[in-house]
Enzyme design. Structure first.
Site, PDB file in Angstrom:
ATOM      1  N   LYS A  69       1.189  -1.081   0.216  1.00  0.00           N
ATOM      2  CA  LYS A  69      -0.008   0.021  -0.070  1.00  0.00           C
ATOM      3  C   LYS A  69       0.821   2.003   0.344  1.00  0.00           C
ATOM      4  O   LYS A  69       0.470   2.196  -0.228  1.00  0.00           O
ATOM      5  CB  LYS A  69      -1.015  -0.092   1.036  1.00  0.00           C
ATOM      6  CG  LYS A  69      -2.491  -1.310   0.671  1.00  0.00           C
ATOM      7  CD  LYS A  69      -3.466  -0.710   1.800  1.00  0.00           C
ATOM      8  CE  LYS A  69      -4.424  -1.818   2.423  1.00  0.00           C
ATOM      9  NZ  LYS A  69      -5.302  -1.327   3.292  1.00  0.00           N
ATOM     10  N   ASP A 106      -9.999   3.044   2.180  1.00  0.00           N
ATOM     11  CA  ASP A 106     -10.244   2.695   3.412  1.00  0.00           C
ATOM     12  C   ASP A 106     -10.586   3.830   4.487  1.00  0.00           C
ATOM     13  O   ASP A 106     -11.897   2.854   6.254  1.00  0.00           O
ATOM     14  CB  ASP A 106      -9.070   2.483   4.248  1.00  0.00           C
ATOM     15  CG  ASP A 106      -8.361   1.160   3.210  1.00  0.00           C
ATOM     16  OD1 ASP A 106      -9.268   0.037   3.310  1.00  0.00           O
ATOM     17  OD2 ASP A 106      -7.306   0.855   3.416  1.00  0.00           O
TER      18      ASP A 106
END
Ligand code: ATR
Length: 275
Positions: A69, A106
Site C-alpha cells: 500500500k 479505507d
C-alpha cells in the site's frame, strides 16, 4: 464482436487469504457484468512491473494489500487527496487515457461501516494501534468531526509519529494507561492485531467507557473478537470489522465497473462462507 471481459484484481504478497475476490465477483455476477476479479500474487521487487502491466493485461484497476500500500505511492501517475492524506494507496484506477490513479477507500470503508451506529455526542475517540490501518481510521474520524482523538500504541513513538502525520492533532497516551483513556470516550477503535485468530486477546477494561459509547474492531477474523464480545456483554453497541472490508470495496467497484454496488446481509453471508 465480443466485448472484452471486464477485469480487476488484488495485488498482494501473500494474497491467497484475501476475501476481496469473493466480494467483487459476487457484485459482478449480481450486476450481470461479464468480468472477473483476480488474485495477483506479486513480490515486493516485482510491484513496479505489475503496476506498469495493469493496462496491457486489460485490467481496469486493482486493489493493493499487504505489503504494497505504501510502496505504490511512488509508482502511479496521480495520487488523489484521500491517498495523500492517508499516505497509502489501496485502489488503483486505470483511467480511460491509460493514466494510473491511486486512491484510498479505507477511511471511507471504516466510516461507512460505523456511520449507522455512531453515538451522539461524538467528540472523543480512542484509537488503539498506530500502523497503516490506524492512519486511515484517524483520517476518517477527523473527517466526521471527532475533535479529540487519543492514540495509544504498544510502541509509543509510533503513536507520536501518527500524531505528527496529522500535524500533532492527535493526543498520545501511554499504552499502559488504556483503561483510563476510555473515560468520557464516545468511541473505541481497535486497529491492532490483538484479538485476531491465533493472537492474544486485547486486554482492556471496556467498562470504563460511558454507557452510550460504541466499540468497533477492524479485525474480522474472528468476526466477534474477545473485545466485541466483552463490549456486548456489558451492554455497549459493538460493530465488527467485516463491514469495513465490504464498504471499502464499494467506491473501487464503482470506479472500475461504473455501478455503485450495495453492501447487503446476503453479501456479508456469502463472503463469510468463503472465509
Ligand atoms: P496495520 O498496517 O494493519 O495497522 P501494523 O503496521 O503491523 O499493521 O500494525 C499493527 C498494530 O498492532 C501496531 O499498532 C502494533 O503495535 P506496535 O507498533 O507496538 O508493533 C499492534 N500490535 C501487534 N501486536 C501487539 C501486541 N502483542 N500488543 C500490543 N499491540 C500489538
Amino acid at each position: 464482436m465480443a466485448m472484452a471481459k471486464a477485469l480487476a484484481g488484488i495485488i498482494g504478497w501473500p494474497v491467497s487469504h484475501s476475501l476481496s475476490p469473493r466480494l467483487h465477483n459476487y457484485w459482478l455476477s449480481h450486476h450481470k457484468i461479464e468480468g472477473e476479479y483476480v488474485r495477483l500474487a506479486v513480490e515486493p521487487k516485482d510491484l513496479p512491473a505489475a503496476i506498469r502491466d495493469l493496462k496491457a493485461k486489460g485490467l481496469r484497476g486493482a486493489n493493493l494489500t499487504i505489503p504494497h500500500k505504501e510502496a505504490a505511492m511512488s509508482l502511479l501517475d496521480e495520487i488523489d487527496e484521500e491517498a495523500r492524506i492517508i499516505g497509502a494507496v489501496n485502489t488503483i484506477v486505470v483511467e480511460k487515457d491509460g493514466r494510473l490513479r491511486g486512491t484510498n477507500t479505507d477511511a471511507y470503508g471504516f466510516m461507512a461501516n460505523i456511520a449507522p451506529h455512531l453515538p451522539r455526542p461524538r467528540n472523543k475517540a480512542v484509537v488503539l494501534g498506530a500502523g497503516g490501518a490506524a492512519r486511515a481510521v484517524c483520517h476518517g474520524l477527523r473527517k466526521c468531526g471527532f475533535g479529540e482523538i487519543v492514540v495509544l500504541n504498544r510502541t509509543q513513538p509510533r503513536a507520536g509519529e501518527l500524531s505528527a502525520w496529522f500535524g500533532g492533532a492527535l493526543r498520545v497516551e501511554p499504552w499502559l494507561e488504556r483503561d483510563r483513556a476510555l473515560e468520557g470516550a464516545d468511541l473505541l477503535v481497535n486497529t491492532t492485531s490483538l484479538g485476531m485468530t491465533g493472537k492474544e486477546a486485547l486486554s482492556i477494561n471496556v467498562k470504563m467507557l460511558p454507557a452510550h459509547a460504541l466499540v468497533t474492531d477492524i479485525v474480522y477474523a474472528p468476526l466477534e473478537t474477545p473485545l466485541l464480545k466483552d463490549a456486548k456483554a456489558f451492554g455497549y453497541a459493538a460493530v465488527d470489522g467485516l463491514g469495513m472490508l465490504l464498504h471499502q470495496a464499494v467506491p473501487a467497484f464503482e470506479a472500475w465497473f461504473g455501478i455503485r454496488p450495495d453492501v447487503t446481509d446476503e453479501l456479508r453471508h456469502y463472503v463469510l462462507e468463503g472465509g
